[in-house]
Design an enzyme around this catalytic site. Structure first.
Site, mmCIF file in Angstrom:
data_model
loop_
_atom_site.group_PDB
_atom_site.id
_atom_site.type_symbol
_atom_site.label_atom_id
_atom_site.label_comp_id
_atom_site.label_asym_id
_atom_site.label_seq_id
_atom_site.Cartn_x
_atom_site.Cartn_y
_atom_site.Cartn_z
ATOM 1 N N GLY A 52 29.728 143.021 -111.239
ATOM 2 C CA GLY A 52 28.907 141.655 -110.530
ATOM 3 C C GLY A 52 27.528 142.216 -109.340
ATOM 4 N N SER A 62 24.508 141.759 -110.649
ATOM 5 C CA SER A 62 23.995 140.412 -110.889
ATOM 6 C C SER A 62 23.627 139.263 -109.968
ATOM 7 C CB SER A 62 23.441 140.003 -111.921
ATOM 8 O OG SER A 62 24.401 139.438 -112.957
ATOM 9 N N GLY A 63 24.605 139.085 -109.491
ATOM 10 C CA GLY A 63 24.731 137.739 -108.641
ATOM 11 C C GLY A 63 24.528 137.721 -107.009
ATOM 12 N N TYR A 107 41.885 129.850 -109.720
ATOM 13 C CA TYR A 107 41.520 130.973 -109.236
ATOM 14 C C TYR A 107 41.909 131.606 -108.206
ATOM 15 C CZ TYR A 107 37.315 133.183 -106.366
ATOM 16 O OH TYR A 107 36.530 133.261 -105.707
ATOM 17 N N THR A 163 35.139 134.914 -96.171
ATOM 18 C CA THR A 163 34.804 133.630 -96.387
ATOM 19 C C THR A 163 33.470 133.221 -97.391
ATOM 20 O OG1 THR A 163 34.258 131.776 -94.379
ATOM 21 C CG2 THR A 163 33.217 133.860 -94.284
ATOM 22 N N ILE A 210 30.027 132.023 -98.585
ATOM 23 C CA ILE A 210 29.004 133.362 -99.031
ATOM 24 C C ILE A 210 27.220 132.318 -99.616
ATOM 25 C CG2 ILE A 210 27.831 135.052 -99.478
ATOM 26 C CD1 ILE A 210 31.175 135.497 -100.799
ATOM 27 N N HIS A 224 28.381 126.413 -105.126
ATOM 28 C CA HIS A 224 29.145 126.153 -104.148
ATOM 29 C C HIS A 224 28.479 125.143 -103.138
ATOM 30 C CE1 HIS A 224 32.124 129.991 -104.609
ATOM 31 N NE2 HIS A 224 32.331 128.659 -103.825
ATOM 32 N N ARG A 230 33.997 124.998 -92.512
ATOM 33 C CA ARG A 230 33.754 126.009 -92.275
ATOM 34 C C ARG A 230 33.337 126.896 -92.187
ATOM 35 N NH1 ARG A 230 36.887 123.799 -96.070
ATOM 36 N NH2 ARG A 230 36.906 123.213 -98.614
HETATM 37 P P1 NAP Z 1 28.686 134.815 -109.022
HETATM 38 O O1 NAP Z 1 26.896 134.981 -107.643
HETATM 39 O O2 NAP Z 1 28.869 133.715 -109.746
HETATM 40 O O3 NAP Z 1 28.211 136.662 -109.571
HETATM 41 C C1 NAP Z 1 29.230 136.696 -110.291
HETATM 42 C C2 NAP Z 1 29.213 138.281 -111.188
HETATM 43 O O4 NAP Z 1 30.090 138.281 -111.645
HETATM 44 C C3 NAP Z 1 27.876 138.246 -111.859
HETATM 45 O O5 NAP Z 1 27.126 139.269 -111.724
HETATM 46 C C4 NAP Z 1 28.001 137.662 -112.802
HETATM 47 O O6 NAP Z 1 27.517 138.397 -113.910
HETATM 48 C C5 NAP Z 1 29.497 138.932 -113.300
HETATM 49 N N1 NAP Z 1 30.473 138.132 -114.338
HETATM 50 C C6 NAP Z 1 31.088 137.158 -113.827
HETATM 51 N N2 NAP Z 1 32.048 136.996 -115.351
HETATM 52 C C7 NAP Z 1 31.673 138.411 -115.967
HETATM 53 C C8 NAP Z 1 32.143 138.899 -117.008
HETATM 54 N N3 NAP Z 1 33.073 138.715 -117.838
HETATM 55 N N4 NAP Z 1 31.889 140.619 -116.995
HETATM 56 C C9 NAP Z 1 31.304 140.660 -116.382
HETATM 57 N N5 NAP Z 1 30.990 140.264 -115.684
HETATM 58 C C10 NAP Z 1 31.110 139.112 -114.962
HETATM 59 O O7 NAP Z 1 29.623 135.863 -107.378
HETATM 60 P P2 NAP Z 1 29.035 135.535 -106.382
HETATM 61 O O8 NAP Z 1 28.902 134.458 -105.418
HETATM 62 O O9 NAP Z 1 27.882 137.522 -105.944
HETATM 63 O O10 NAP Z 1 31.361 136.624 -105.771
HETATM 64 C C11 NAP Z 1 31.203 138.136 -105.456
HETATM 65 C C12 NAP Z 1 32.533 137.963 -105.122
HETATM 66 O O11 NAP Z 1 32.304 137.516 -103.976
HETATM 67 C C13 NAP Z 1 33.655 137.152 -106.011
HETATM 68 O O12 NAP Z 1 34.725 137.741 -107.057
HETATM 69 C C14 NAP Z 1 34.346 135.993 -105.496
HETATM 70 O O13 NAP Z 1 35.155 135.723 -106.393
HETATM 71 C C15 NAP Z 1 33.997 136.431 -104.149
HETATM 72 N N6 NAP Z 1 33.014 135.062 -103.352
HETATM 73 C C16 NAP Z 1 32.677 134.780 -103.358
HETATM 74 C C17 NAP Z 1 32.457 133.247 -102.554
HETATM 75 C C18 NAP Z 1 31.075 132.668 -102.462
HETATM 76 O O14 NAP Z 1 31.473 131.977 -101.381
HETATM 77 N N7 NAP Z 1 30.114 132.750 -102.879
HETATM 78 C C19 NAP Z 1 33.228 133.494 -101.238
HETATM 79 C C20 NAP Z 1 34.875 134.108 -101.279
HETATM 80 C C21 NAP Z 1 34.589 135.366 -101.857
HETATM 81 P P3 NAP Z 1 26.066 137.674 -114.949
HETATM 82 O O15 NAP Z 1 25.018 137.405 -114.067
HETATM 83 O O16 NAP Z 1 26.317 138.716 -116.372
HETATM 84 O O17 NAP Z 1 27.260 136.337 -114.823
HETATM 85 P P1 GDP Z 2 34.833 125.674 -100.815
HETATM 86 O O1 GDP Z 2 34.760 125.879 -99.436
HETATM 87 O O2 GDP Z 2 35.817 126.534 -101.754
HETATM 88 O O3 GDP Z 2 36.017 124.237 -100.942
HETATM 89 O O4 GDP Z 2 34.009 125.326 -101.973
HETATM 90 P P2 GDP Z 2 32.828 124.614 -101.781
HETATM 91 O O5 GDP Z 2 31.758 125.590 -101.305
HETATM 92 O O6 GDP Z 2 32.246 123.875 -103.319
HETATM 93 O O7 GDP Z 2 32.215 123.420 -100.263
HETATM 94 C C1 GDP Z 2 33.349 122.064 -100.583
HETATM 95 C C2 GDP Z 2 32.285 121.168 -99.548
HETATM 96 O O8 GDP Z 2 31.798 120.635 -99.587
HETATM 97 C C3 GDP Z 2 34.008 120.145 -99.719
HETATM 98 O O9 GDP Z 2 33.835 119.380 -98.369
HETATM 99 C C4 GDP Z 2 32.873 118.871 -100.743
HETATM 100 O O10 GDP Z 2 33.532 117.438 -100.152
HETATM 101 C C5 GDP Z 2 31.763 119.660 -100.042
HETATM 102 N N1 GDP Z 2 30.356 119.093 -100.673
HETATM 103 C C6 GDP Z 2 29.212 118.050 -100.666
HETATM 104 N N2 GDP Z 2 28.498 117.829 -101.434
HETATM 105 C C7 GDP Z 2 28.390 118.874 -102.322
HETATM 106 C C8 GDP Z 2 28.699 119.201 -103.431
HETATM 107 O O11 GDP Z 2 27.547 119.010 -103.891
HETATM 108 N N3 GDP Z 2 28.807 120.584 -104.285
HETATM 109 C C9 GDP Z 2 29.897 121.603 -103.567
HETATM 110 N N4 GDP Z 2 30.362 121.982 -104.387
HETATM 111 N N5 GDP Z 2 30.453 121.138 -102.804
HETATM 112 C C10 GDP Z 2 30.213 119.967 -101.876
#
Ligand code: NAP
Ligand code: GDP
Length: 352
Positions: A42, A44-45, A170, A198, A200, A213, A242
């Site tokens: 991951g 690139s994310g 998920y 939480t 991010i 998100h 949140r």
């Molecule tokens: P992200 O920006 O969506 O990045 C996802 C990463 O996973 C990318 O590098 C993507 O590669 C890679 N990936 C997806 N499908 C894949 C596959 N089939 N094979 C190999 N690589 C794959 O995600 P993130 O927000 O950085 O999340 C990182 C971790 O934190 C995840 O485990 C997520 O569940 C967890 N997390 C995220 C949040 C949040 O708010 N974002 C909150 C809590 C926990 P490509 O770029 O090539 O698609």
């Molecule tokens: P969660 O924290 O896992 O629920 O995911 P999100 O980061 O998508 O946040 C969801 C909350 O933001 C909910 O209360 C949605 O109703 C609110 N929300 C408001 N506008 C947006 C939007 O444009 N996209 C998303 N994803 N959520 C939104």
């Protein structure tokens, strides 16, 4: 209209571009380094780029390898095995996942369940088979039970009841990741651990209007609303609460947990008192665009889970007492600057 607002590219952008140019180096990695190798799935994310940002502090000790789905599709076991053979990593920070906001989770449950089950199964099994010395795998606070909890939530409550129905696919895939790691730890003594972040946000976030998100989606929506002279629509009532952590803070903490060899599950979040409503997040974003008088809530959309407040007692014991979390207003400003810098090359194509 926003060209004038574009800031000088930040150091992290240069770092990212440099690291992308080391593709060939990967093929010979064991021939040219004596350092221990950390494989970051991951890479690139959002979080992967956070780790890239802090990795320079650790470059003398470790060789970081950042992979994405372009190098290896982790849903395919054969490819995952090839990747482990190729890099033979000492350590793995497993971030790769099929990730998205509330609406992606609600509308794509089969994909969220299947892809995450496959990715996690393949990575954990290979980490064991290829004798990885330490695996840190990533869960999320949205996988905690929705109802059978008391607040603040702590690490012990993970499997106490059903997650919120909006992201149950998920959530159950992520819960299986925790169980998978625990089973290897119990049976073989593997050093496999889970972190539980939480919400991010930060540079390199997914700014997709539908699947992102809330925070990146609203930055993008506010930007477009201002361009088109439309209202800035926030989905839901704006009342849900949140805790948001800035991606570079999270990356710093992951490396602290890595270096201290913490081998228990840890929640990673800003403190409880930093919890904020979605409405207030929307207002901070709107103020940055000087568009505060055009905010409209559309309560025909789902609010999702009302809150998932976590406590950070365990994390506090790990961190230095002087650890500073990025203030949410500063973090949002940095994220908006990154968005504006990258809108034309990266994001605009998806609006067309
Ligand atoms: P992200 O920006 O969506 O990045 C996802 C990463 O996973 C990318 O590098 C993507 O590669 C890679 N990936 C997806 N499908 C894949 C596959 N089939 N094979 C190999 N690589 C794959 O995600 P993130 O927000 O950085 O999340 C990182 C971790 O934190 C995840 O485990 C997520 O569940 C967890 N997390 C995220 C949040 C949040 O708010 N974002 C909150 C809590 C926990 P490509 O770029 O090539 O698609
Ligand atoms: P969660 O924290 O896992 O629920 O995911 P999100 O980061 O998508 O946040 C969801 C909350 O933001 C909910 O209360 C949605 O109703 C609110 N929300 C408001 N506008 C947006 C939007 O444009 N996209 C998303 N994803 N959520 C939104």
């Amino acid at each position: 209209m926003y060209a004038k607002m574009i800031i000088v590219p930040t150091p992290q952008l240069f770092i990212i571009f440099e690291k992308k140019n080391i593709k060939n180096f990967h093929n010979n990695i064991h021939m040219i380094t004596n350092k221990k190798i950390i494989l970051v799935t991951g890479g690139s994310g959002l979080v992967g780029n956070g780790i890239k940002y802090v990795s320079d502090l650790y470059n003398e000790k470790y060789e970081f390898v950042f992979t994405s789905s372009k190098q290896c599709d982790l849903t395919i076991m054969k490819d995952t095995v090839e990747m482990f053979k190729k890099y033979n990593p000492n350590y793995v920070i497993h971030l790769a996942a099929c990730v998205g906001g509330l609406f992606k989770n609600m509308n794509n449950k089969v994909e969220m369940l299947e892809k995450n089950l496959m990715i996690n199964y393949n990575v954990v099994k290979c980490a064991h088979d290829y004798k990885v010395e330490k695996l840190i795998a990533c869960l999320s606070t949205c996988i905690f039970p929705d109802k059978e909890v008391t607040y603040p939530i702590d690490e012990s409550m993970l499997h106490n009841g059903a997650p919120h129905f909006s992201n149950d696919a998920y959530a159950y895939a992520k819960r299986m990741l925790e169980i998978h790691c625990r089973c290897y730890k119990e049976k073989y003594g593997d050093n496999f651990t889970c972190i539980i972040p939480t919400n991010i946000y930060g540079p390199n976030d997914n700014f997709d209007l539908e699947n992102g998100h809330v925070l990146p989606a609203l930055i993008h929506k506010c930007f477009l609303a201002k361009q088109k002279d439309d209202d800035f629509i926030i989905r839901g009532t704006g009342k849900p609460l949140r805790q948001f952590i800035f991606s570079y803070d999270l990356a710093k903490i992951i490396m602290i947990i890595f270096e201290k060899n913490i081998n228990e599950n840890v929640i990673i979040s800003v403190p409880e008192e930093h919890e904020i409503s979605i409405g207030d997040i929307g207002k901070i974003i709107a103020d940055n665009f000087d568009y505060g008088d055009r905010v409209v809530f559309d309560s025909t959309y789902s609010d999702g889970q009302y809150k998932k407040t976590v406590g950070i007692e365990k994390l506090k014991k790990i961190l230095d007492e002087n650890f500073q979390f990025t203030n949410i207003k500063d973090g949002i400003k940095i994220s908006i600057d990154w968005f504006l810098c990258n809108y034309t090359p990266v994001i605009m194509k998806k609006d067309e």
